[in-house]
Design an enzyme around this catalytic site. Structure first.
Site, mmCIF file in Angstrom:
data_model
loop_
_atom_site.group_PDB
_atom_site.id
_atom_site.type_symbol
_atom_site.label_atom_id
_atom_site.label_comp_id
_atom_site.label_asym_id
_atom_site.label_seq_id
_atom_site.Cartn_x
_atom_site.Cartn_y
_atom_site.Cartn_z
ATOM 1 N N CYS A 1 -6.594 13.955 -0.150
ATOM 2 C CA CYS A 1 -7.727 13.122 0.272
ATOM 3 C C CYS A 1 -8.307 13.786 1.517
ATOM 4 C CB CYS A 1 -7.281 11.699 0.551
ATOM 5 S SG CYS A 1 -6.145 11.628 1.923
ATOM 6 N N ARG B 1 -15.729 1.522 -0.626
ATOM 7 C CA ARG B 1 -14.503 1.537 -1.442
ATOM 8 C C ARG B 1 -13.571 0.429 -0.983
ATOM 9 N NH1 ARG B 1 -11.269 6.791 -1.731
ATOM 10 N NH2 ARG B 1 -10.064 5.290 -2.948
ATOM 11 N N LYS C 1 -7.514 -5.400 -1.089
ATOM 12 C CA LYS C 1 -7.724 -4.255 -2.006
ATOM 13 C C LYS C 1 -6.380 -3.688 -2.448
ATOM 14 C CE LYS C 1 -8.664 -0.036 -0.243
ATOM 15 N NZ LYS C 1 -7.755 1.050 -0.708
ATOM 16 N N ASN C 2 -5.477 -3.481 -1.478
ATOM 17 C CA ASN C 2 -4.235 -2.782 -1.818
ATOM 18 C C ASN C 2 -3.201 -3.660 -2.508
ATOM 19 O OD1 ASN C 2 -5.446 -0.543 -0.849
ATOM 20 N ND2 ASN C 2 -4.356 -0.506 1.104
ATOM 21 N N ASP D 1 -3.486 2.069 8.297
ATOM 22 C CA ASP D 1 -4.864 1.794 7.872
ATOM 23 C C ASP D 1 -5.697 1.158 8.978
ATOM 24 O OD1 ASP D 1 -4.115 0.994 4.382
ATOM 25 O OD2 ASP D 1 -4.239 2.868 5.501
ATOM 26 N N ARG E 1 -1.486 14.207 -0.623
ATOM 27 C CA ARG E 1 -0.912 12.873 -0.902
ATOM 28 C C ARG E 1 0.078 13.054 -2.061
ATOM 29 N NH1 ARG E 1 -4.664 8.877 0.576
ATOM 30 N NH2 ARG E 1 -3.162 7.290 0.003
HETATM 31 C C1 EPZ Z 1 -0.896 3.034 0.245
HETATM 32 O O1 EPZ Z 1 -1.082 4.387 -0.132
HETATM 33 C C2 EPZ Z 1 -2.287 2.516 0.583
HETATM 34 N N1 EPZ Z 1 -3.147 2.608 -0.593
HETATM 35 C C3 EPZ Z 1 -2.900 3.325 1.722
HETATM 36 O O2 EPZ Z 1 -4.146 2.716 2.058
HETATM 37 C C4 EPZ Z 1 -1.962 3.238 2.929
HETATM 38 O O3 EPZ Z 1 -2.470 4.065 3.957
HETATM 39 C C5 EPZ Z 1 -0.553 3.703 2.543
HETATM 40 O O4 EPZ Z 1 -0.068 2.929 1.420
HETATM 41 C C6 EPZ Z 1 0.442 3.544 3.688
HETATM 42 O O5 EPZ Z 1 0.523 2.193 4.065
HETATM 43 C C7 EPZ Z 1 -3.035 1.662 -1.559
HETATM 44 O O6 EPZ Z 1 -2.209 0.763 -1.473
HETATM 45 C C8 EPZ Z 1 -3.978 1.782 -2.726
HETATM 46 P P1 EPZ Z 1 2.563 5.719 0.604
HETATM 47 P P2 EPZ Z 1 0.159 5.177 -0.809
HETATM 48 O O7 EPZ Z 1 3.126 6.160 -0.698
HETATM 49 O O8 EPZ Z 1 0.960 4.262 -1.634
HETATM 50 C C9 EPZ Z 1 4.465 9.947 1.675
HETATM 51 C C10 EPZ Z 1 -6.473 2.568 2.387
HETATM 52 O O9 EPZ Z 1 -7.174 2.993 3.306
HETATM 53 N N2 EPZ Z 1 4.765 10.050 0.225
HETATM 54 O O10 EPZ Z 1 3.097 4.462 1.243
HETATM 55 O O11 EPZ Z 1 -0.406 6.398 -1.428
HETATM 56 C C11 EPZ Z 1 2.982 9.972 1.959
HETATM 57 O O12 EPZ Z 1 2.498 11.305 2.044
HETATM 58 C C12 EPZ Z 1 -5.364 3.440 1.831
HETATM 59 O O13 EPZ Z 1 -6.567 1.419 1.874
HETATM 60 C C13 EPZ Z 1 5.466 11.149 -0.245
HETATM 61 O O14 EPZ Z 1 5.832 12.049 0.516
HETATM 62 O O15 EPZ Z 1 0.992 5.591 0.488
HETATM 63 C C14 EPZ Z 1 2.906 9.252 3.292
HETATM 64 O O16 EPZ Z 1 3.253 10.167 4.334
HETATM 65 C C15 EPZ Z 1 -5.360 4.824 2.462
HETATM 66 N N3 EPZ Z 1 5.752 11.225 -1.573
HETATM 67 C C16 EPZ Z 1 4.019 8.196 3.173
HETATM 68 O O17 EPZ Z 1 4.895 8.657 2.139
HETATM 69 C C17 EPZ Z 1 5.365 10.231 -2.458
HETATM 70 O O18 EPZ Z 1 5.675 10.340 -3.659
HETATM 71 C C18 EPZ Z 1 3.505 6.818 2.809
HETATM 72 O O19 EPZ Z 1 2.695 6.931 1.643
HETATM 73 C C19 EPZ Z 1 4.647 9.132 -1.960
HETATM 74 C C20 EPZ Z 1 4.369 9.055 -0.614
#
Ligand code: EPZ
Length: 417
Positions: A116, A396, A22-23, A304, A121
């Protein structure tokens, strides 16, 4: 709304085919917008999220056909770089259109993704990267407007971010000059996106590392076929499920290299795991040693799989701790796991798990994709009947999960609530 009913206590045995990631497919679907063309994506999981992303591509003027896990995406007539709130609010990954819109139109209108179930997020890393590349970004009533011709820049992410790495990669593909991304995410999903963008004609160095260098290319070659990688999170969910219920299961269409830490942790738990290029066989006698776990960016233990791991540790022969260093508040599943009898305590982002003898079936409620998965795994191991409501969350991220589990001997069915 549907619910899932499970009569637990049965081992899982047999073979299961893991679906596409998915991701990985979500950003690759938006990458098809960067260059007009007719694209065919294979091994696409049939999920609420992939269908939502298909609708988003149609809203911007593209066309999407989706049959038997193969998706034809035609982006030749895309002409509306706008991602509206009613879609973005249902799926944060819609934000992945930002980079492609800027590459193709030098303009993007994208609703800010909300938080979420487990907390905020933010997208500040995405916006800072685009501004460093020359975008002018304004916020008008929750809608983000980004415009300007992009140029290369050196981007230093203070924290590893999968989404921000993906959006910056796609924004840099046609930018004027060279972009360097330091502290880039190197999840397999990002490597799959790098491979897709390279096939598109992008000049990207540093594949599979935390430093990516992109030389902007004015001309790309749109329109080709591409196979999506297997879903390591779905695979890890099934592996943890077998460790919980006992049994012997072979997973097909997986890449064991994407699950290194998870496999070694499950061996510490006491399972026997053998793998070859594209399959993993796990055998479990239901012996569950307590094993502490802290989530980390790839190749660390994926956040995840944190909720699923917690379900497993609940039935361990001793106590353990679980720390989520990616999302400090991703613990909504604890309240629901406690309804099965789990003995859990949370201080800051450290969960203490006291091993108990058994779970007892209970009615519980899903709150997000991976929390739902942990509740299903706990119910499969529980004595008695469980009912899991709000399972639109599980749909989802998991394709036909109840059919796959039925195929492994679980007593599980979907009913109308
Ligand atoms: C991706 O989300 C995945 N979703 C998430 O999977 C996964 O949990 C996450 O990466 C971490 O591996 C998809 O790929 C669609 P991040 P993403 O940006 O990209 C902080 C699932 O269940 N951050 O890597 O949104 C954030 O708050 C989903 O399949 C900022 O602070 O995650 C977090 O603490 C849930 N500012 C950390 O970085 C930003 O601009 C990692 O988030 C972006 C992120």
């Amino acid at each position: 709304m549907d619910k899932i009913v499970i009569n637990g206590g049965k081992p899982l045995n047999g073979e299961v085919i893991i679906s596409g990631a998915k991701n990985a497919v979500l950003p690759i679907m938006t990458a098809c917008v960067i260059e007009p063309g007719k694209y065919t994506l294979n091994n696409v999981p049939d999920l609420r999220d992939t269908r939502t992303m298909g609708r988003l591509i149609e809203m911007i003027g593209g066309s999407v056909q989706f049959h038997n896990n193969s998706m034809q995406i035609n982006t030749i007539n895309c002409d509306k770089p706008v991602a509206p709130y009613e879609l973005v609010k249902t799926m944060r990954a819609s934000f992945y259109v930002l980079g492609p819109f800027m590459s193709r139109y030098n303009y993007a209108e994208v609703s800010l993704p909300g938080g979420c179930a487990w907390g905020p997020r933010p997208v500040d890393f995405h916006l800072k990267a685009l501004e460093a590349m020359g975008a002018t970004i304004s916020l008008e009533r929750g809608n983000l407007i980004s415009k300007g011709e992009l140029h290369g820049a050196e981007i230093d992410f203070e924290k590893v971010s999968v989404g921000a790495t993906g959006n910056t990669l796609m924004a840099a593909l046609k930018a004027n000059g060279k972009t360097i991304i330091n502290n880039a995410a190197c999840e397999p999903d990002i490597t799959d996106l790098v491979d897709f963008l390279s096939k598109l004609g992008g000049d990207i160095k540093g594949r599979d590392t935390t430093k990516l260098t992109i030389q902007g290319m004015p001309e790309l070659n749109g329109g080709f076929e591409y196979d999506i990688i297997p879903d390591r999170i779905e695979a890890g969910t099934f592996l943890i499920g077998v460790a919980l219920t006992g049994g012997e299961v072979t997973l097909r269409n997986v890449n064991p290299e994407h699950l290194g830490v998870v496999i070694s942790k499950l061996k510490e738990v006491g399972t026997d795991i053998q793998s070859d290029d594209n399959s993993i066989t796990i055998r479990s006698s239901k012996k569950i040693n307590p094993v502490d776990m802290t989530t980390a960016a790839y190749p660390g233990f994926p956040t995840d799989l944190q909720a699923q791991w917690m379900a497993l540790m609940c039935l361990a022969s001793g106590d353990s701790t679980i720390i989520d260093d990616i999302y400090h508040d991703r613990f909504t599943h604890m309240a629901e796991l406690s309804r099965f009898g789990a003995n859990l305590h949370l201080v800051d982002n450290v969960a203490s798990v006291k091993g108990i003898e058994k779970f007892y079936g209970a009615p519980v409620m899903s709150t997000d994709i991976r929390a739902s998965a942990s509740l299903i795994l706990a119910a499969l191991a529980a004595d008695g009947k469980s009912e899991i409501s709000r399972i639109y969350h599980i749909d989802r991220g998991y394709e036909n999960i109840e059919l796959k589990l039925q195929g492994l001997g679980a007593d599980i069915k979907r009913t109308k609530a």
